[in-house]
Design an enzyme around this catalytic site. Structure first.
Site, PDB file in Angstrom:
ATOM      1  N   ASP A  98       4.811   4.260  -7.221  1.00 35.12           N
ATOM      2  CA  ASP A  98       3.774   4.991  -6.486  1.00 35.12           C
ATOM      3  C   ASP A  98       3.068   4.133  -5.439  1.00 35.12           C
ATOM      4  O   ASP A  98       2.178   4.610  -4.744  1.00 35.12           O
ATOM      5  CB  ASP A  98       2.742   5.543  -7.485  1.00 35.12           C
ATOM      6  CG  ASP A  98       1.761   6.507  -6.850  1.00 35.12           C
ATOM      7  OD1 ASP A  98       2.164   7.289  -5.969  1.00 35.12           O
ATOM      8  OD2 ASP A  98       0.569   6.481  -7.221  1.00 35.12           O
ATOM      9  N   GLN A 128       8.233  12.228  -3.928  1.00 37.55           N
ATOM     10  CA  GLN A 128       6.791  12.446  -4.060  1.00 37.55           C
ATOM     11  C   GLN A 128       6.291  13.224  -2.838  1.00 37.55           C
ATOM     12  O   GLN A 128       6.704  12.968  -1.714  1.00 37.55           O
ATOM     13  CB  GLN A 128       6.024  11.128  -4.136  1.00 37.55           C
ATOM     14  CG  GLN A 128       4.517  11.307  -4.318  1.00 37.55           C
ATOM     15  CD  GLN A 128       3.761   9.988  -4.376  1.00 37.55           C
ATOM     16  OE1 GLN A 128       3.126   9.593  -3.416  1.00 37.55           O
ATOM     17  NE2 GLN A 128       3.855   9.295  -5.504  1.00 37.55           N
ATOM     18  N   SER A 150      -1.727  11.391  -3.816  1.00 41.52           N
ATOM     19  CA  SER A 150      -0.495  11.922  -4.387  1.00 41.52           C
ATOM     20  C   SER A 150      -0.738  13.309  -4.961  1.00 41.52           C
ATOM     21  O   SER A 150      -1.769  13.565  -5.600  1.00 41.52           O
ATOM     22  CB  SER A 150       0.025  11.002  -5.495  1.00 41.52           C
ATOM     23  OG  SER A 150       0.262   9.696  -5.005  1.00 41.52           O
TER      24      SER A 150
END
Length: 307
Positions: free
Chosen positions: A223, A298, A248
């Site tokens: 991430d 993502q 996110s």
């Protein structure tokens, strides 16, 4: 050995920053399927998304038979996490089949869900094999690490203290950019593609050397930079420069082949699209010898601040 995702080191101790990160994944069990985790100091006033994903995966692993490893996870970030408060993870045992196990995890703070994860686990088996080839990339040992890169560009950050806080937050991970990161080239649109070599800042040996921990640390690190190609396409430096507000929204990972997170891994990242205040990131993580280990996707909020 159990699938608890943590353990004590043996032999030469890893750096304290890495031990702190491993400790962050050592969740407290407060009931059969309920766990509690803490947070580390945040660079921004919310919990780092990779931390919540990694802790949720640890919680799921603690309810799964030892012969099964995660092969995929799908997650949604629902609310910003509070770094000053503990996070409670509740695991639902959705299915235990002959080959696959499914778990659902909800992370809660202040009585509200902040994160939701579904993960699937599989017992090992043989099957058909093929993969995309690894793209070309320079030797990571020839590239600057964060201790060299961040001070060099600290003057570009909107907050002079961010560079130091970011370096501290990333001290457990040796992260090396193949080309300059977005904050170093703000105002210069580039191809929406980025490559980053990474590994933990120390070996995971002894009791730390377990596949579960490697998987959970990979989830944490995945991430860190995946939406940066969105910024590159538009010449934006990101939240450190102050020309973008982001967070996110969801995160998905597929684990294909064995890997070690304490050995060099190439994170090949791209962005196929951005629109409507959202950007999509796609990543492939290869071992140094060319095996495709992980695929990551993502979507995140990527907004230009209103003046």
């Amino acid at each position: 050995m159990t699938n608890d995702g943590t353990g004590a080191g043996a032999g030469q101790a890893p750096p304290s920053a890495l031990l702190d990160l491993v400790g962050l994944l050592d969740l407290e069990r407060i009931d059969r399927d309920i766990f509690r985790g803490q947070s580390r100091p945040a660079v921004v006033p919310r919990v780092f998304g990779g931390q919540v994903a990694a802790q949720a995966l640890v919680a799921a692993f603690r309810t799964v038979p030892d012969d099964r490893l995660a092969h995929s996870l799908h997650a949604y970030f629902l609310r910003p996490g509070d770094p000053a408060a503990p996070i409670v993870y509740t695991v639902d045992r959705i299915r235990d089949g002959r080959s696959f196990t499914t778990r659902r995890v909800v992370a809660v703070q202040h009585g509200q869900p902040i994160f939701h994860l579904s993960a699937s686990f599989q017992a090992g088996e043989d099957g058909l094999e093929h993969q995309e080839p690894m793209p070309a990339a320079p030797d990571p040992e020839t590239l600057p690490d964060s201790t060299e890169l961040l001070p060099r560009h600290a003057h570009l950050f909107s907050d002079p203290g961010v560079a130091g806080r970011l370096a501290e937050a990333r001290a457990a991970v040796d992260l090396r950019y193949v080309t300059e990161p977005p904050y170093a080239t703000a105002g210069q649109p580039r191809e929406p593609r980025s490559q980053v070599w990474f590994r933990t800042a120390g070996k995971l040996d002894g009791d730390l050397d377990r596949p579960v921990l490697h998987l959970c640390l990979a989830a944490y690190i995945s991430d860190m930079s995946l939406l940066e190609p969105v910024l590159l396409a538009h010449g934006r430096g990101g939240w450190t420069v102050g020309d973008v507000v982001g967070a996110s929204l969801d995160h998905a990972m597929w684990f294909h082949r064995p890997f070690r997170v304490d050995e060099w891994l190439l994170y090949d990242q791209s962005s196929p699209t951005s629109q409507a205040g959202r950007g999509l990131g796609h990543g492939r993580i290869f071992t140094a010898d060319g095996r495709l280990a992980i695929t990551v996707m993502q979507e995140g909020v990527v907004r230009v601040p209103r003046g």
